[in-house]
Design a protein around this motif. Structure first.
Motif, PDB file in Angstrom:
ATOM      1  N   PHE A   1      11.458   9.005   2.306  1.00 10.87           N
ATOM      2  CA  PHE A   1      11.077   8.337   0.921  1.00 10.87           C
ATOM      3  C   PHE A   1       9.584   7.792   0.722  1.00 10.87           C
ATOM      4  CE2 PHE A   1      11.176   4.975  -2.247  1.00 10.87           C
ATOM      5  CZ  PHE A   1      11.636   5.597  -3.335  1.00 10.87           C
ATOM      6  N   VAL A   2       9.389   6.956   1.726  1.00  8.83           N
ATOM      7  CA  VAL A   2       7.984   6.418   1.824  1.00  8.83           C
ATOM      8  C   VAL A   2       6.880   7.511   1.919  1.00  8.83           C
ATOM      9  CG1 VAL A   2       6.522   5.269   3.255  1.00  8.83           C
ATOM     10  CG2 VAL A   2       8.737   4.111   2.748  1.00  8.83           C
ATOM     11  N   ARG A   3       7.077   8.601   2.794  1.00  7.71           N
ATOM     12  CA  ARG A   3       6.160   9.673   2.763  1.00  7.71           C
ATOM     13  C   ARG A   3       6.172  10.327   1.273  1.00  7.71           C
ATOM     14  NH1 ARG A   3       8.766  10.824   7.760  1.00  7.71           N
ATOM     15  NH2 ARG A   3      10.200  12.407   6.674  1.00  7.71           N
TER      16      ARG A   3
ATOM     17  N   ARG B   1       1.270   0.183  -1.491  1.00  2.00           N
ATOM     18  CA  ARG B   1       1.548   0.043  -0.129  1.00  2.00           C
ATOM     19  C   ARG B   1       3.045   0.268   0.089  1.00  2.00           C
ATOM     20  NH1 ARG B   1       2.598  -4.192   2.898  1.00  2.00           N
ATOM     21  NH2 ARG B   1       2.324  -5.694   1.248  1.00  2.00           N
ATOM     22  N   PRO B   2       3.537   1.419  -0.119  1.00  5.49           N
ATOM     23  CA  PRO B   2       4.680   2.141   0.190  1.00  5.49           C
ATOM     24  C   PRO B   2       5.495   1.824   1.511  1.00  5.49           C
ATOM     25  CG  PRO B   2       3.655   4.015  -0.236  1.00  5.49           C
ATOM     26  CD  PRO B   2       2.509   2.799  -0.630  1.00  5.49           C
ATOM     27  N   GLU B   3       4.287   2.025   2.365  1.00  6.85           N
ATOM     28  CA  GLU B   3       4.592   1.588   3.842  1.00  6.85           C
ATOM     29  C   GLU B   3       5.294   0.173   4.048  1.00  6.85           C
ATOM     30  OE1 GLU B   3       2.028   5.081   3.341  1.00  6.85           O
ATOM     31  OE2 GLU B   3       1.725   2.984   2.853  1.00  6.85           O
ATOM     32  N   ARG B   4       5.238  -0.684   3.224  1.00  5.48           N
ATOM     33  CA  ARG B   4       5.710  -1.912   3.226  1.00  5.48           C
ATOM     34  C   ARG B   4       7.234  -1.840   3.574  1.00  5.48           C
ATOM     35  NH1 ARG B   4       8.162  -2.189  -1.684  1.00  5.48           N
ATOM     36  NH2 ARG B   4       7.242  -0.978  -3.065  1.00  5.48           N
ATOM     37  N   MET B   5       7.856  -0.431   3.014  1.00  5.94           N
ATOM     38  CA  MET B   5       9.467  -0.502   3.166  1.00  5.94           C
ATOM     39  C   MET B   5       9.687  -0.222   4.557  1.00  5.94           C
ATOM     40  SD  MET B   5      10.198   1.612  -0.463  1.00  5.94           S
ATOM     41  CE  MET B   5       8.600   2.356  -0.670  1.00  5.94           C
ATOM     42  N   LEU B   6       8.831   0.164   5.496  1.00 10.21           N
ATOM     43  CA  LEU B   6       9.195   0.519   6.765  1.00 10.21           C
ATOM     44  C   LEU B   6       9.027  -0.625   7.734  1.00 10.21           C
ATOM     45  CD1 LEU B   6       6.845   3.892   6.865  1.00 10.21           C
ATOM     46  CD2 LEU B   6       9.325   3.543   6.522  1.00 10.21           C
TER      47      LEU B   6
END
Length: 203
Positions: free
Chosen positions: A79-81, A115-120
Motif C-alpha cells: 500500500f505504501v508503495r 511521507r507515506p513511509e511513516r506507515m512502515l
C-alpha cells in the motif's frame, strides 16, 4: 428510519466519507474547525484506501447515505508503495509540501501526506494489514463499529492477511475502550509519538 446496513463503498459515497472523516478526526471529535483545507485529512486517511483497495472499503449506510465507514489494506508495504507511486501524484499539486518546518495543523498533516513511509513501523511488521474506522457520533455505541470491523476482518482474511493493526491517538480513550472490547492488544513501539499501536488476528 430503516436500520443502517453495511455495504461496499461506491464512488458516489466520496463526499459523505470525506465529511465523516473530518467530523471524527479530532481524537474522535469534529476537526472541521481545526483545518483550513477540508480535503486534506480525507486525502490522507480515506480516499487512498477507496482508490487503491476498493475491495476492502465498506460503509454503514443509514438510509440516506454513509454514516460511517471502515477502510483498510491487506498489505501495508504494498500500500505504501502504491500510495507513493499512484496516489501521491494525484493529490500533490492540491496539497503541496510546505517549505521549511511545518508550523500549522495543515502543514503538519501535509508533511505526513508526502511521507507515506511513516506507515512502515518495524514493530508491526507481523501485522501486515491495517485499517481506519470512523462513525458519526449518533451511530456510535450501537454495535455498528463491531459490525463494520467484523466485515473487514472477513475480507482481510479472505485476502490472505492473518493479522491487522491500527494506529490511534492515545488521547482518544473512548476509541481505546472499543478496540479493547474488539480483542485488540497493544503493540509496543519504540517511538510512537502521540499514537498507540494495536493489533489482533483477523479470524
Amino acid at each position: 428510519m430503516p436500520a443502517p446496513v453495511i455495504r461496499p463503498y461506491r464512488p458516489e459515497d466520496r463526499g459523505a466519507v470525506f465529511d465523516i472523516c473530518m467530523r471524527t478526526a479530532e481524537a474522535g471529535g469534529d476537526a472541521r474547525g481545526s483545518y483550513r483545507d477540508q480535503d486534506l485529512l480525507p486525502n490522507i486517511f480515506a480516499a487512498p484506501y477507496t482508490e487503491l483497495e476498493p475491495d476492502l472499503a465498506f460503509v454503514l449506510d443509514g438510509g440516506a447515505g454513509p454514516v460511517g465507514y471502515v477502510l483498510g489494506t491487506s498489505d501495508t508495504p504494498r500500500f505504501v508503495r502504491e500510495f507513493r507511486r499512484t496516489w501521491l501524484p494525484v493529490v500533490a499539486d492540491r496539497h503541496p509540501l510546505p517549505a521549511g518546518e511545518p508550523t500549522t495543523p495543515d502543514e503538519v498533516m501535509t508533511a505526513l501526506l508526502h511521507r507515506p513511509e511513516r506507515m512502515l513501523v518495524p514493530e508491526v511488521a507481523d501485522y501486515p494489514a491495517h485499517l481506519h474506522i470512523d462513525l458519526l457520533p449518533d451511530y456510535q455505541g450501537r454495535g455498528h463499529g463491531r459490525a463494520l470491523l467484523t466485515e473487514l476482518f472477513a475480507a482481510l482474511a479472505g485476502a490472505g492477511a492473518a493479522r491487522v493493526h491500527l494506529a490511534m491517538v492515545t488521547a482518544n480513550t473512548a476509541a481505546r475502550a472499543f478496540y479493547d472490547r474488539m480483542g485488540f492488544h497493544e503493540i509496543p513501539v519504540a517511538d510512537p509519538g502521540p499514537l498507540t499501536y494495536l493489533g489482533r488476528a483477523t479470524s
